[in-house]
Structures are given as structure tokens and as C-alpha cells.
Motif scaffolding. Structure first.
Motif, PDB file in Angstrom:
ATOM      1  N   VAL A   1       2.186  -4.317   1.137  1.00 36.48           N
ATOM      2  CA  VAL A   1       2.710  -3.140   0.455  1.00 36.48           C
ATOM      3  C   VAL A   1       4.053  -3.456  -0.186  1.00 36.48           C
ATOM      4  O   VAL A   1       4.758  -4.378   0.228  1.00 36.48           O
ATOM      5  N   GLY A   2       4.365  -2.679  -1.197  1.00 39.68           N
ATOM      6  CA  GLY A   2       5.631  -2.819  -1.893  1.00 39.68           C
ATOM      7  C   GLY A   2       6.025  -1.487  -2.501  1.00 39.68           C
ATOM      8  O   GLY A   2       5.374  -0.463  -2.260  1.00 39.68           O
ATOM      9  N   PRO A   3       7.083  -1.489  -3.301  1.00 40.53           N
ATOM     10  CA  PRO A   3       7.558  -0.254  -3.926  1.00 40.53           C
ATOM     11  C   PRO A   3       6.442   0.462  -4.682  1.00 40.53           C
ATOM     12  O   PRO A   3       5.688  -0.152  -5.422  1.00 40.53           O
ATOM     13  N   GLY A   4       6.325   1.760  -4.439  1.00 40.27           N
ATOM     14  CA  GLY A   4       5.324   2.582  -5.117  1.00 40.27           C
ATOM     15  C   GLY A   4       3.991   2.672  -4.404  1.00 40.27           C
ATOM     16  O   GLY A   4       3.164   3.516  -4.756  1.00 40.27           O
ATOM     17  N   ASP A   5       3.749   1.818  -3.417  1.00 39.66           N
ATOM     18  CA  ASP A   5       2.490   1.893  -2.667  1.00 39.66           C
ATOM     19  C   ASP A   5       2.513   3.100  -1.736  1.00 39.66           C
ATOM     20  O   ASP A   5       3.575   3.597  -1.362  1.00 39.66           O
ATOM     21  N   SER A   6       1.344   3.560  -1.342  1.00 38.81           N
ATOM     22  CA  SER A   6       1.223   4.692  -0.425  1.00 38.81           C
ATOM     23  C   SER A   6       0.746   4.222   0.932  1.00 38.81           C
ATOM     24  O   SER A   6      -0.058   3.289   1.042  1.00 38.81           O
ATOM     25  N   LEU A   7       1.247   4.896   1.969  1.00 41.23           N
ATOM     26  CA  LEU A   7       0.850   4.618   3.345  1.00 41.23           C
ATOM     27  C   LEU A   7       0.286   5.888   3.948  1.00 41.23           C
ATOM     28  O   LEU A   7       0.688   6.992   3.586  1.00 41.23           O
ATOM     29  N   VAL A   8      -0.625   5.744   4.886  1.00 40.66           N
ATOM     30  CA  VAL A   8      -1.126   6.886   5.639  1.00 40.66           C
ATOM     31  C   VAL A   8      -0.788   6.660   7.110  1.00 40.66           C
ATOM     32  O   VAL A   8      -0.897   5.541   7.614  1.00 40.66           O
ATOM     33  N   TRP A   9      -0.317   7.721   7.754  1.00 42.09           N
ATOM     34  CA  TRP A   9       0.011   7.689   9.177  1.00 42.09           C
ATOM     35  C   TRP A   9      -1.067   8.466   9.911  1.00 42.09           C
ATOM     36  O   TRP A   9      -1.370   9.600   9.557  1.00 42.09           O
ATOM     37  N   GLU A  10      -1.638   7.853  10.939  1.00 41.58           N
ATOM     38  CA  GLU A  10      -2.699   8.486  11.723  1.00 41.58           C
ATOM     39  C   GLU A  10      -2.270   8.526  13.187  1.00 41.58           C
ATOM     40  O   GLU A  10      -1.889   7.501  13.748  1.00 41.58           O
ATOM     41  N   LEU A  11      -2.330   9.719  13.776  1.00 39.54           N
ATOM     42  CA  LEU A  11      -2.012   9.851  15.192  1.00 39.54           C
ATOM     43  C   LEU A  11      -3.249   9.565  16.016  1.00 39.54           C
ATOM     44  O   LEU A  11      -4.326  10.101  15.752  1.00 39.54           O
ATOM     45  N   GLU A  12      -3.095   8.731  17.015  1.00 36.82           N
ATOM     46  CA  GLU A  12      -4.197   8.378  17.903  1.00 36.82           C
ATOM     47  C   GLU A  12      -4.197   9.311  19.112  1.00 36.82           C
ATOM     48  O   GLU A  12      -3.180   9.953  19.425  1.00 36.82           O
ATOM     49  N   ALA A  13      -5.308   9.409  19.803  1.00 37.54           N
ATOM     50  CA  ALA A  13      -5.437  10.297  20.963  1.00 37.54           C
ATOM     51  C   ALA A  13      -4.449   9.954  22.069  1.00 37.54           C
ATOM     52  O   ALA A  13      -4.019  10.828  22.815  1.00 37.54           O
ATOM     53  N   ASP A  14      -4.058   8.690  22.164  1.00 37.56           N
ATOM     54  CA  ASP A  14      -3.132   8.284  23.230  1.00 37.56           C
ATOM     55  C   ASP A  14      -1.670   8.517  22.866  1.00 37.56           C
ATOM     56  O   ASP A  14      -0.771   8.137  23.605  1.00 37.56           O
ATOM     57  N   GLY A  15      -1.403   9.150  21.721  1.00 38.78           N
ATOM     58  CA  GLY A  15      -0.039   9.443  21.308  1.00 38.78           C
ATOM     59  C   GLY A  15       0.595   8.370  20.444  1.00 38.78           C
ATOM     60  O   GLY A  15       1.703   8.547  19.953  1.00 38.78           O
ATOM     61  N   SER A  16      -0.083   7.277  20.226  1.00 34.56           N
ATOM     62  CA  SER A  16       0.452   6.239  19.354  1.00 34.56           C
ATOM     63  C   SER A  16       0.134   6.598  17.898  1.00 34.56           C
ATOM     64  O   SER A  16      -0.670   7.487  17.624  1.00 34.56           O
ATOM     65  N   ALA A  17       0.793   5.926  16.984  1.00 35.41           N
ATOM     66  CA  ALA A  17       0.551   6.154  15.563  1.00 35.41           C
ATOM     67  C   ALA A  17       0.073   4.860  14.930  1.00 35.41           C
ATOM     68  O   ALA A  17       0.474   3.772  15.326  1.00 35.41           O
ATOM     69  N   ARG A  18      -0.768   5.012  13.960  1.00 36.63           N
ATOM     70  CA  ARG A  18      -1.284   3.873  13.205  1.00 36.63           C
ATOM     71  C   ARG A  18      -0.893   4.087  11.753  1.00 36.63           C
ATOM     72  O   ARG A  18      -1.000   5.200  11.233  1.00 36.63           O
ATOM     73  N   VAL A  19      -0.432   3.056  11.103  1.00 39.59           N
ATOM     74  CA  VAL A  19      -0.069   3.154   9.689  1.00 39.59           C
ATOM     75  C   VAL A  19      -0.856   2.105   8.924  1.00 39.59           C
ATOM     76  O   VAL A  19      -1.069   0.996   9.409  1.00 39.59           O
ATOM     77  N   ARG A  20      -1.348   2.492   7.761  1.00 39.64           N
ATOM     78  CA  ARG A  20      -2.083   1.540   6.945  1.00 39.64           C
ATOM     79  C   ARG A  20      -1.861   1.848   5.475  1.00 39.64           C
ATOM     80  O   ARG A  20      -1.475   2.943   5.111  1.00 39.64           O
ATOM     81  N   ARG A  21      -2.108   0.865   4.665  1.00 36.63           N
ATOM     82  CA  ARG A  21      -1.976   0.997   3.219  1.00 36.63           C
ATOM     83  C   ARG A  21      -3.128   1.829   2.684  1.00 36.63           C
ATOM     84  O   ARG A  21      -4.268   1.708   3.127  1.00 36.63           O
ATOM     85  N   VAL A  22      -2.831   2.687   1.721  1.00 39.11           N
ATOM     86  CA  VAL A  22      -3.857   3.486   1.064  1.00 39.11           C
ATOM     87  C   VAL A  22      -4.187   2.812  -0.257  1.00 39.11           C
ATOM     88  O   VAL A  22      -3.289   2.482  -1.037  1.00 39.11           O
ATOM     89  N   GLN A  23      -5.459   2.596  -0.491  1.00 44.24           N
ATOM     90  CA  GLN A  23      -5.885   1.992  -1.752  1.00 44.24           C
ATOM     91  C   GLN A  23      -5.664   2.986  -2.885  1.00 44.24           C
ATOM     92  O   GLN A  23      -6.005   4.156  -2.762  1.00 44.24           O
ATOM     93  N   PRO A  24      -5.090   2.545  -3.994  1.00 44.86           N
ATOM     94  CA  PRO A  24      -4.904   3.463  -5.121  1.00 44.86           C
ATOM     95  C   PRO A  24      -6.257   3.896  -5.671  1.00 44.86           C
ATOM     96  O   PRO A  24      -7.207   3.119  -5.696  1.00 44.86           O
ATOM     97  N   LEU A  25      -6.321   5.145  -6.085  1.00 45.54           N
ATOM     98  CA  LEU A  25      -7.564   5.667  -6.646  1.00 45.54           C
ATOM     99  C   LEU A  25      -7.666   5.267  -8.109  1.00 45.54           C
ATOM    100  O   LEU A  25      -6.679   5.219  -8.826  1.00 45.54           O
ATOM    101  N   ASP A  26      -8.857   5.005  -8.517  1.00 43.86           N
ATOM    102  CA  ASP A  26      -9.105   4.709  -9.920  1.00 43.86           C
ATOM    103  C   ASP A  26      -9.309   6.048 -10.630  1.00 43.86           C
ATOM    104  O   ASP A  26     -10.393   6.623 -10.609  1.00 43.86           O
ATOM    105  N   LEU A  27      -8.240   6.570 -11.257  1.00 41.51           N
ATOM    106  CA  LEU A  27      -8.286   7.898 -11.857  1.00 41.51           C
ATOM    107  C   LEU A  27      -9.295   7.994 -12.988  1.00 41.51           C
ATOM    108  O   LEU A  27      -9.949   9.030 -13.149  1.00 41.51           O
ATOM    109  N   ASP A  28      -9.471   6.939 -13.764  1.00 40.24           N
ATOM    110  CA  ASP A  28     -10.472   6.975 -14.831  1.00 40.24           C
ATOM    111  C   ASP A  28     -11.866   7.152 -14.245  1.00 40.24           C
ATOM    112  O   ASP A  28     -12.680   7.920 -14.774  1.00 40.24           O
TER     113      ASP A  28
END
Length: 76
Positions: free
Chosen positions: A25-52
């Protein structure tokens, strides 16, 4: 791998360089934060959508845009 980063008063943090590299990831990229059942958080890169592509697909969905469809699916 574990890296520690502090959170600012505004709730912001710096993503350490090794983590940015691992997530590709770098400037301008999007991340998603997901809360897990055990209270931990997971973060991952979100793929950009092809708007066309999405605009092209949207044009094929007109058969699902009637007032009856809006009524039937309003509460989903």
C-alpha cells in the motif's frame, strides 16, 4: 511479524514501512478494518474498483430498477 505504532489524539497512526511493504500500500490506497470475534482487528488492502466496468454493468441492470423492485427490496 509485530510492529508497534502509537495512536495520536486525532485517532491517527503511521503504518510502519515494513507493514506498508507487506500490504503493498501507498498514498491514496484504501484499507479495510475488520473486527474479529476474539476482539482482534484485521487490516487489509482494498482493491480499487474499475469504475468503467461498474458503469458498463450498471447499464445492463435497468430491468431491475422498476418501482415494484424498489418496493420489494427496500428492507434488505
Amino acid at each position: 511479524m509485530a510492529t508497534i505504532a502509537k495512536i495520536t489524539a486525532k485517532g491517527q497512526t503511521t503504518i510502519p514501512a515494513d507493514i506498508r511493504a507487506a500490504l503493498r500500500v501507498g498514498p491514496g490506497d484504501s484499507l479495510v478494518w475488520e473486527l474479529e470475534a476474539d476482539g482482534s482487528a484485521r487490516v487489509r488492502r482494498v482493491q480499487p474498483l474499475d469504475l468503467d466496468y461498474l458503469k458498463a454493468v450498471e447499464g445492463t441492470l435497468s430491468e431491475w430498477a422498476s418501482p415494484a423492485d424498489e418496493e420489494a427490496y427496500r428492507d434488505l
